[in-house]
Write an enzyme that holds these catalytic residues in place. Structure first.
Site, PDB file in Angstrom:
ATOM      1  N   ASP A  15      37.825  44.383  41.249  1.00  0.00           N
ATOM      2  CA  ASP A  15      38.847  43.347  41.042  1.00  0.00           C
ATOM      3  C   ASP A  15      38.371  42.103  41.781  1.00  0.00           C
ATOM      4  O   ASP A  15      37.167  41.886  41.892  1.00  0.00           O
ATOM      5  CB  ASP A  15      40.214  43.840  41.515  1.00  0.00           C
ATOM      6  CG  ASP A  15      41.369  43.187  40.756  1.00  0.00           C
ATOM      7  OD1 ASP A  15      41.474  41.951  40.807  1.00  0.00           O
ATOM      8  OD2 ASP A  15      42.161  43.907  40.115  1.00  0.00           O
ATOM      9  N   HIS A  48      35.942  40.135  40.192  1.00  0.00           N
ATOM     10  CA  HIS A  48      36.643  39.079  39.463  1.00  0.00           C
ATOM     11  C   HIS A  48      36.503  37.717  40.123  1.00  0.00           C
ATOM     12  O   HIS A  48      37.174  36.770  39.726  1.00  0.00           O
ATOM     13  CB  HIS A  48      38.118  39.441  39.295  1.00  0.00           C
ATOM     14  CG  HIS A  48      38.347  40.636  38.435  1.00  0.00           C
ATOM     15  ND1 HIS A  48      39.602  41.115  38.125  1.00  0.00           N
ATOM     16  CD2 HIS A  48      37.480  41.455  37.790  1.00  0.00           C
ATOM     17  CE1 HIS A  48      39.499  42.188  37.355  1.00  0.00           C
ATOM     18  NE2 HIS A  48      38.211  42.413  37.139  1.00  0.00           N
TER      19      HIS A  48
END
Length: 418
Positions: free
Chosen positions: A249, A275
């Site tokens: 993430d 991310h």
């Protein structure tokens, strides 16, 4: 009149940027030194929860820490349930030692009886390591903390990561522990430790004044959902430096919910999968005075990202990105006031005084800036060079400077500690 208004905005913007040059951690942060140990524990491949916790408590009273060491016959593992680090306490996780979180949801349940299960909301688990109402504590060493997110949970025929995947499919929330949670504390250090396989976020802060991550390594698979690397939230005076973060993430996500987040320095770091370098999505407490410098992003989905919406927005300002290298990233810069397109509310995002200085994007990507009409994103570009053939979406943006499609070079430098 338009010229005068534009000139006034430019002068005001430059004044705010010059003021923001002092952004970042207000402390003078230097490489940490390892405190003296008062107890040494030897690995035994067994559940050591009570043994480790009692040693931490004993040493903390002497302002010393606990040393975890392998045995001479090559036993490296300490297994443990939840641990707490009080003021002046901590752990030295020596080279080759692995401190592993026992994958039993009952150990981490906070009384809600939700840990290890799906529900309409998250937050049913205590973390593996909790630092609460603590001062001058830390975790040190060249060893590893393993969250065992890839291990089958006791009493449940699935891993923590399987639970996260199932949550996404069913539009529910997972209840899984973070590896390290620091809250209501001052001056916490994590130094040269590796963290991997977290069931949820690796490191998070909440209401912390003084947090240093120096030379750490976070390495968790890209498909491990909701495994943010480091999330500084509602905190101030944070430095993250000389570290490598690759995860499933956000590599780093700066957040502000009920309290502001300010004076964050993210300098000399490498990102792998993940991310990206994010601010948001919770920004309604205000995010300001953020300095990101000497950062290489290789293979993240996003590069430099600010995200929020009308359900969680607030003021994000005095943000400096300087000397950033981006390669093989789909969205090198993504500034978005519509993170949840179906969001409802009146918490309007405001993204102001954002400087991109000396940015190199070595591969083609999509550059997205989406502001709210009447509430423009305010950005400045200085020496921003990107790969020719990239695409651009700019909606409701007030900008100065240009993005040039004339980048040179094939590889990004490395800033992490070798």
């Amino acid at each position: 009149m338009k010229y005068i208004n534009s000139l006034c905005f430019a002068l005001a913007f430059m004044l705010s940027i010059n003021t923001a040059i002092s952004s970042g951690d207000t402390r003078k942060v230097k490489e940490p030194s390892i405190p003296v140990s008062c107890i040494t524990l030897k690995a035994n491949d067994k559940n050591n929860t009570s043994l480790i916790q009692n040693a931490i408590n004993t040493c903390a009273k002497q302002k010393k820490i606990v040393s975890l060491q392998p045995t001479s016959d090559k036993i490296f593992h300490f297994y443990s349930g939840p641990l707490n680090i009080p003021s002046n306490g901590g752990l030295l996780i020596n080279n080759k030692v692995i401190l592993s979180a026992i994958p039993d949801p009952l150990l981490y349940d906070n009384g809600s009886k939700k840990c290890g299960k799906l529900s309409s909301s998250s937050g049913g688990c205590n973390p593996f390591i909790l630092v609460n109402n603590s001062e001058n504590s830390g975790i040190y060493g060249n060893g590893i903390i393993d969250g065992q997110g890839n291990s089958i949970m006791k009493g449940v025929n699935k891993t923590w990561w399987d639970l996260a995947t199932e949550a996404k499919k069913k539009n529910l929330s997972q209840n899984a522990p973070r590896i390290l949670e620091i809250k209501n504390s001052k001056n916490f250090i994590i130094y040269k430790v590796s963290l991997k396989n977290s069931p949820n976020f690796h490191i998070s802060t909440n209401n912390v004044n003084g947090f240093t991550a120096w030379g750490i390594n976070i390495n968790t698979p890209a498909n491990a959902r909701n495994t943010d690397g480091i999330d500084p939230g509602s905190s101030t005076n944070v430095t993250i430096t000389h570290s490598y973060i690759s995860t499933g993430d956000d590599n780093i996500a700066i957040k502000a919910s009920n309290k502001s987040t300010s004076h964050i320095s993210i300098i000399n770091n490498d990102f792998g999968k993940g991310h990206g370098m994010s601010i948001g999505s919770e920004t309604y407490g205000k995010v300001n005075d953020i300095f990101v410098s000497n950062l290489s992003l290789n293979g993240t989905t996003n590069g430099l990202r600010i995200k929020s919406d009308i359900s969680r927005g607030g003021l994000v300002n005095s943000i400096i990105y300087k000397n950033i290298c981006i390669k093989d990233v789909q969205y090198p810069i993504y500034i978005d006031m519509f993170y949840d397109k179906n969001a409802k509310g009146n918490k309007i995002p405001q993204f102001k005084d954002i400087l991109f200085d000396s940015i190199k994007v070595l591969t083609q990507g999509k550059f997205i800036f989406k502001g709210i009409k009447g509430n423009n994103i305010q950005v400045k570009f200085s020496n921003v060079n990107v790969k020719k053939g990239s695409s651009f979406i700019m909606e409701n943006v007030t900008k100065s400077g240009t993005i040039n499609e004339n980048v040179t070079g094939n590889n990004c430098p490395s800033y992490k500690i070798k």
